[in-house]
Enzyme design. Structure first.
Site, short mmCIF file in Angstrom:
data_model
loop_
_atom_site.label_atom_id
_atom_site.label_comp_id
_atom_site.label_asym_id
_atom_site.label_seq_id
_atom_site.Cartn_x
_atom_site.Cartn_y
_atom_site.Cartn_z
CD GLU A 32 30.52 60.70 79.32
OE1 GLU A 32 30.64 59.84 80.21
OE2 GLU A 32 29.55 61.49 79.25
CE1 TYR B 27 27.72 30.33 81.28
CE2 TYR B 27 25.87 29.20 82.29
CZ TYR B 27 27.20 29.23 81.93
OH TYR B 27 28.01 28.16 82.21
CB ILE C 116 24.86 54.26 82.81
CG1 ILE C 116 24.94 54.96 84.16
CG2 ILE C 116 26.08 54.58 81.94
CD1 ILE C 116 26.16 54.56 85.00
CD GLU C 117 21.08 57.11 85.56
OE1 GLU C 117 21.35 57.82 86.54
OE2 GLU C 117 21.65 57.25 84.44
CE LYS D 154 30.00 57.32 81.60
NZ LYS D 154 28.90 58.27 81.34
#
Length: 122
Positions: free
Chosen positions: A21, A53, A72-73, A98
């Site tokens: 990854e 934004y 990813i946390e 993901k």
């Protein structure tokens, strides 16, 4: 509370615990829901009274593409911190998807969703 939502922001990153990854990378899909009071910008019609934004989306993409997290946390938490740097934002919900997660079973997506809020001033 009012909301500004950014949905489906796609950015290429190298987040994950597997060496493959980190080497190959993959696309991440980010959703943000910013909670804030939009009554002032609704009446003034001034960008200065709300969240830009477009600029925030660019900053979020920069974190996804320019940093590395095993989890990813951790990425989601950093994106929440970034959103809370905007003075008008009181709370944010972040979803980091993901869709290319390396798994032995077929899934459409794996995601982390978290909500963070600004600490009240004492």
């Amino acid at each position: 509370m009012d909301r500004i939502e950014i949905r489906g922001l796609r950015a290429f990153g190298r987040h994950g615990v597997l060496e493959s990854e980190k080497a190959k990378g993959q696309t991440f899909v980010i959703d943000l829901a910013l909670e804030l009071d939009l009554s002032r910008p609704a009446s003034t019609d001034l960008l200065a009274d709300t969240v830009d934004y477009g600029r925030l989306a660019e900053r979020v993409a920069g974190v996804v593409t320019g940093t590395h997290y095993d989890l990813i946390e951790a990425l989601a938490s950093r994106l929440a911190e970034l959103a809370l740097e905007e003075p008008a934002v009181r709370a944010v919900t972040v979803r980091v998807g993901k869709p290319e997660a390396p798994m032995d079973v077929q899934v459409d997506d794996v995601a982390v969703v978290l909500r963070r809020h600004r600490e009240p001033v004492q």
